[in-house]
Scaffold this motif. Structure first.
Motif, short mmCIF file in Angstrom:
data_model
loop_
_atom_site.label_atom_id
_atom_site.label_comp_id
_atom_site.label_asym_id
_atom_site.label_seq_id
_atom_site.Cartn_x
_atom_site.Cartn_y
_atom_site.Cartn_z
N UNK A 1 0.80 -1.21 0.00
CA UNK A 1 0.00 0.00 0.00
C UNK A 1 0.84 1.27 0.00
N UNK A 2 1.98 1.26 0.72
CA UNK A 2 2.75 2.48 0.90
C UNK A 2 4.17 2.41 0.34
N UNK A 3 4.55 1.27 -0.19
CA UNK A 3 5.87 1.14 -0.78
C UNK A 3 6.84 0.36 0.08
N UNK A 4 7.80 -0.32 -0.53
CA UNK A 4 8.73 -1.17 0.22
C UNK A 4 9.72 -0.38 1.07
N UNK A 5 10.03 0.85 0.71
CA UNK A 5 11.02 1.61 1.48
C UNK A 5 10.51 1.90 2.89
N UNK A 6 9.25 2.32 3.00
CA UNK A 6 8.67 2.59 4.31
C UNK A 6 8.61 1.31 5.14
N UNK A 7 8.17 0.23 4.52
CA UNK A 7 8.09 -1.04 5.24
C UNK A 7 9.46 -1.47 5.73
N UNK A 8 10.50 -1.23 4.93
CA UNK A 8 11.86 -1.61 5.33
C UNK A 8 12.32 -0.79 6.52
N UNK A 9 11.98 0.50 6.57
CA UNK A 9 12.37 1.34 7.71
C UNK A 9 11.71 0.85 9.00
N UNK A 10 10.43 0.52 8.90
CA UNK A 10 9.72 0.06 10.09
C UNK A 10 10.24 -1.31 10.52
N UNK A 11 10.50 -2.18 9.54
CA UNK A 11 11.04 -3.50 9.86
C UNK A 11 12.39 -3.39 10.56
N UNK A 12 13.22 -2.44 10.13
CA UNK A 12 14.53 -2.25 10.77
C UNK A 12 14.37 -1.86 12.24
N UNK A 13 13.39 -0.99 12.54
CA UNK A 13 13.15 -0.63 13.94
C UNK A 13 12.63 -1.83 14.73
N UNK A 14 11.76 -2.61 14.13
CA UNK A 14 11.21 -3.77 14.82
C UNK A 14 12.28 -4.81 15.12
N UNK A 15 13.24 -4.95 14.25
CA UNK A 15 14.31 -5.93 14.49
C UNK A 15 15.20 -5.54 15.66
N UNK A 16 15.24 -4.25 15.98
CA UNK A 16 16.04 -3.81 17.12
C UNK A 16 15.19 -3.55 18.36
N UNK A 17 13.87 -3.71 18.22
CA UNK A 17 12.99 -3.58 19.37
C UNK A 17 13.24 -4.74 20.34
N UNK A 18 13.49 -4.41 21.60
CA UNK A 18 13.56 -5.41 22.66
C UNK A 18 12.25 -5.34 23.44
N UNK A 19 11.24 -6.14 23.09
CA UNK A 19 9.92 -5.98 23.72
C UNK A 19 9.94 -6.24 25.22
N UNK A 20 10.85 -7.09 25.67
CA UNK A 20 10.98 -7.31 27.11
C UNK A 20 11.53 -6.07 27.81
N UNK A 21 12.44 -5.34 27.15
CA UNK A 21 12.95 -4.09 27.70
C UNK A 21 11.86 -3.02 27.70
N UNK A 22 11.05 -2.98 26.65
CA UNK A 22 9.93 -2.06 26.60
C UNK A 22 8.96 -2.34 27.74
N UNK A 23 8.64 -3.60 27.98
CA UNK A 23 7.77 -3.96 29.10
C UNK A 23 8.40 -3.51 30.42
N UNK A 24 9.69 -3.65 30.54
CA UNK A 24 10.40 -3.24 31.75
C UNK A 24 10.18 -1.75 32.05
#
Length: 382
Positions: free
Chosen positions: A61-84
């Motif tokens: 819907x919005x293009x692969x470049x935007x999806x790639x940027x969001x995916x890069x952030x998600x790969x470095x997201x530590x959800x357990x640290x966020x919960x902390x």
């Protein structure tokens, strides 16, 4: 974030409870392993985070470049640290309900990656969700006071080390970090609203509300609770999240003693250490003969003081409200940890008899079902 908990020493004891039970070590270990393997969705699942976004659909819907940027952030997201680090409320330090927290903004695309805690009525069992907010399709607006897009070190594993430099709650220092071009920012400290001159570091009472002024996020206005806990000696570095420990106490590894579920429990029985343990799936007083136990049970039935070993067994089976660690794990959504704590006492093969403990564990499972209804757009209270 601490503003929403009790004050003074009581507040720190609440935070100590949170640190002990809200993000259990198995959650951290599993989530970290999956994140290290590149499985960001698996890391979220391990940390009890529900993912409500579809990157493939977004790319179409919005293009692969935007999806790639969001995916890069998600790969470095530590959800357990966020919960902390997510905001919590007293008296038990549970996640603040009904909150939308910005994690990353993609302003050219009009999107924000957000974490959302369910409303109180949803009884979400301390789960929260991850989604994209576009400002048009409904949903709660990201809260101006809780902006982790300005504190990425509280969820981005690459930047977790910045916590050491930003843990003191120095307003002027924080304002220069998050709003480098703003001469004045609004600070909410307890019930007070202040105007902070960033350059001078001086604050004065705010006499009016100017929506154009940037608001200093709560994470900037208080010392990090982990720093305070360490300074007060209420927690050891090994009890912290590994990324937090690496930032605040370098060189200290997380170390916890292994749990052996089959071990006997020692009870002070009228001045003598006695064992209670599992025999054939039943918790028994190991250092009393059957005849003595029958006499003691009869005396207790007639109103006499119960034998401490029998009282400990009855407490384990019938009064889990007195088992603080089990109750705390259930409160913080860790039903598996609560069951493990029960098994630590009763043994892994013991039958959980009917009573308050089994009801509490069943309630935890029901919360998961209710949260599923909430995510599906249904209000189970109607």
């Amino acid at each position: 974030m601490q503003e929403h908990l009790a004050n003074g020493a009581t507040r720190l004891h609440v935070w100590r409870l949170v640190r002990a039970f809200a993000v259990p070590p198995p959650m951290i270990e599993t989530s970290t392993a999956r994140r290290a393997a590149g499985d960001w969705a698996g890391a979220c699942a391990a940390a009890h985070v529900d993912v409500d976004l579809n990157l493939r659909r977004l790319a179409r819907q919005r293009g692969p470049d935007l999806a790639a940027r969001i995916r890069a952030d998600l790969r470095h997201l530590a959800p357990d640290l966020l919960r902390w680090h997510l905001p919590r409320i007293g008296p038990d330090g549970l996640l603040r309900p009904g909150l939308t927290v910005a994690l990353a903004r993609y302003e050219d695309a009009g999107l924000t990656l957000v974490a959302r805690t369910p409303p109180a009525w949803a009884a979400g069992g301390q789960r929260f969700s991850l989604t994209l907010w576009d400002g048009e399709t409904g949903g709660r607006h990201p809260d101006r006071h809780f902006r982790l897009d300005l504190h990425r070190h509280l969820w981005d594993a690459r930047r977790a080390g910045e916590l050491r430099d930003r843990a003191a709650g120095d307003w002027a220092h924080e304002a220069r970090q998050v709003f480098p071009d703003a001469p004045t920012v609004l600070v909410k400290a307890g019930a007070r609203r202040l105007l902070l001159d960033v350059r001078a570091g001086a604050a004065r009472a705010a006499r009016s509300r100017d929506p154009r002024l940037p608001v200093l996020p709560h994470a900037s206005t208080w010392p990090a609770p982990d720093l305070e806990l360490l300074e007060e000696g209420l927690i050891e570095p090994g009890d912290l999240h590994p990324l937090v420990a690496a930032a605040l106490a370098p060189g200290h590894a997380r170390a916890r003693a292994p749990v052996r579920p089959g071990d006997a429990r020692i009870v002070d029985c009228r001045g003598t250490p006695h064992r209670i343990g599992l025999v054939g799936g039943v918790l028994c007083a190991l250092d009393h003969d059957p005849a003595q136990l029958r006499r003691e049970e009869l005396l207790a039935a007639l109103g006499g003081p119960p034998l401490p070993c029998l009282r400990a067994i009855d407490q384990a089976h019938r009064h889990p409200e007195d088992l603080d660690d089990v109750r705390a794990r259930l409160d913080h959504g860790d039903a598996a940890g609560a069951l493990a704590a029960v098994e630590d006492l009763l043994g892994p093969d013991a039958l959980l008899r009917a009573g308050a403990l089994r009801e509490a564990l069943e309630t935890a499972a029901e919360r998961r079902i209710r949260h599923g209804l909430f995510r599906a757009g249904l209000n189970p209270t109607r």
